[in-house]
Motif scaffolding. Structure first.
Motif: not given
Length: 317
Positions: A17, A20-21, A23-28, A32
């Motif tokens: 978790e 994944l969290k 990675a989401e922040v990074h992609k946003a 990345y």
């Protein structure tokens, strides 16, 4: 104000978790796929009056590091040109000083910054503590970024260094910010600190009036002759957790996977990139510590489907 509880709650999430969290922040907030490369050169080696227990350049310890006086401007020009040819757009220079003295040597560093900028490269230096006037002179010379790590938490800091206070480090960071220079600041893991100390370090940085635009996470490289030469390795999952927490805490910053990469497996490095790290040093040496060579890095990026790593465009070490 960011709280320790907030960081702890993030850090202790189930690992899948957490990654994944992050990675989401990074992609946003960032691309990345963009892993920056930075070049680093020691422009003055050894003989430092500080007693940092991790550092082979301290004059307090009998380490095998040879003292090298401040390089000439031409020597730096040659190194910077070679780094640019290898793909770097930022050139970082480190000097083993407690604080630079105004005079001929500081003037020479100013000239080095101008030379690097004249090569159409970004320039970063780490010289120890700075006055407001020195920071302003560096800014006027075109300096892009200044590295000044806080190393660890405020509470654990006295266990690592006695010749400089934690607040003195913070004041230098503020002087750099006041001068309009980008700040790069992070720390070192593996010095005997707790996981909570590492999180407190991140909290301290996050609560600065201007949080750093680059956060290096260094793994201790135990150096012969220093008090920490027998320090054990940090658990790899703790490193991944810290990087993921840093990515979430500093969504727009570069989170730098710095010293210690030569001791990491390819799989661990990739896990760190998945957790949000997006910058590395390239070249076989980090000041006095070993680093993966260019071939190993090229193979790593190719294995990840990233044939090249983007040269450093944001604050470095």
């Amino acid at each position: 104000m960011k709280s320790f509880h907030e960081f702890k709650s993030t850090y202790t999430l189930p690992l899948p978790e957490l990654i994944l969290k992050a990675a989401e922040v990074h992609k946003a907030h960032r691309d990345y796929r963009d892993i920056q490369k930075c070049a680093l050169l020691s422009i003055k080696t050894g003989g430092c009056p500080e007693d940092c227990r991790y550092c082979s350049q301290s004059a307090h310890y009998d380490s095998p590091v040879e003292r090298v006086p401040l390089l000439t401007v031409e020597e730096v020009r040659e190194k910077a040109e070679a780094a640019k040819a290898a793909g770097a757009t930022r050139f970082c220079m480190g000097a083993a000083w407690r604080q630079p003295k105004d005079g001929p040597e500081f003037d020479r560093v100013i000239d080095m910054v101008r030379v690097v900028r004249g090569l159409d490269m970004e320039a970063c230096v780490t010289l120890g503590m700075l006055t407001d006037g020195q920071a302003e002179r560096l800014k006027d010379a075109g300096l892009t970024a200044y590295n000044h790590n806080i190393d660890t938490s405020r509470r654990y800091y006295p266990e690592v260094i006695s010749t400089r206070t934690f607040d003195e480090r913070i004041e230098t960071i503020k002087a750099v910010s006041r001068a309009g220079i980008s700040v790069c600041s992070g720390g070192i893991v593996g010095m005997g600190e707790t996981e909570d100390d590492r999180l407190m370090m991140l909290v301290e940085l996050a609560n600065l009036e201007t949080p750093p635009e680059s956060v290096p996470i260094n793994c201790l490289m135990p150096s012969k002759g220093t008090p920490l030469q027998m320090a054990p390795k940090v658990d790899s999952i703790e490193i991944v957790r810290l990087i993921a927490t840093a990515r979430i805490a500093f969504p727009t910053a570069r989170v730098r996977l710095s010293a210690g990469r030569d001791q990491m497996s390819r799989e661990l490095q990739i896990l760190c990139f998945l957790a949000g790290a997006d910058s590395v040093f390239f070249g076989e040496k980090l000041l006095t510590a070993p680093n993966p060579d260019a071939t190993a890095d090229a193979q790593l990026f190719q294995a990840m489907g990233l044939p090249t790593a983007t040269p450093c465009e944001s604050p470095c070490h």
